[in-house]
Design an enzyme around this catalytic site. Sequence first.
Site: not given
Ligand code: GRF
Length: 217
Positions: A86, A113, A132
């Site tokens: 976080k 993330m 997601h």
């Molecule tokens: C994506 O697969 C999304 O689903 C997840 O993080 C990834 C980000 O990919 N939350 P990017 O940086 O947009 O290529």
Amino acid sequence: MNTPGDHMPGVSVSPSSSKSPMPRFGVLGSGKGSNFRALTEAFQVGTLCAQPVIVLSDVEHAGILDLGRELELPSRFVSPGPFRTKMSPAAEAEIVRLLREAKVDFVVLAGFMRVIKELLLQAFPRRILNIHPSLLPAFRGLEAWRQAVEAGVPEAGCTVHLVDFGVDTGRILGQSRVPLLYGDTAESLYARIQIAEHELYPRIVREFAEKLGTPEN
Ligand code: GRF
């Protein structure tokens, strides 16, 4: 250096369709930013109905910041503080300050993330979207595509949802299905999920932006 609140020069091609003011959104990401790229491409061709105005990252050298700078958007690293999963309260407060300074109407998480906490959620209630890589509620958390392959499910996919206090638990706004193919690895499946994400996210962001300000939103 870019400063938030600067004129948003453009994701250099202007959308052609409408002259009325569009909702503005900020983007938070930690990675390469391919979903952000898909959103900006939709904006450039006039199909997004919302304007990206700032990019923020908890990762100093994230590709998404390079992409934001390429597009001449204010693009900032915000040091996340000492926690792994976080942001520190101070970091969240700084993100809220930058988003407000950029006058965003809503926030799009594009591969961010870290778990979003109170300060940001309360600053933009029901105004934070996430994508997601699974058909939620299945496979919350990290590497959802790998979880899908390991579970042997016949189909996977991706979900756009509102962000709430849980992890990948908020109201679902849209999903795309991606069948598993014979011989799929986690990587081959994820490559197809990302293709689906790049179509789904701009479509759902557009629908969300169109409904902003209506009674249910
Ligand atoms: C994506 O697969 C999304 O689903 C997840 O993080 C990834 C980000 O990919 N939350 P990017 O940086 O947009 O290529």
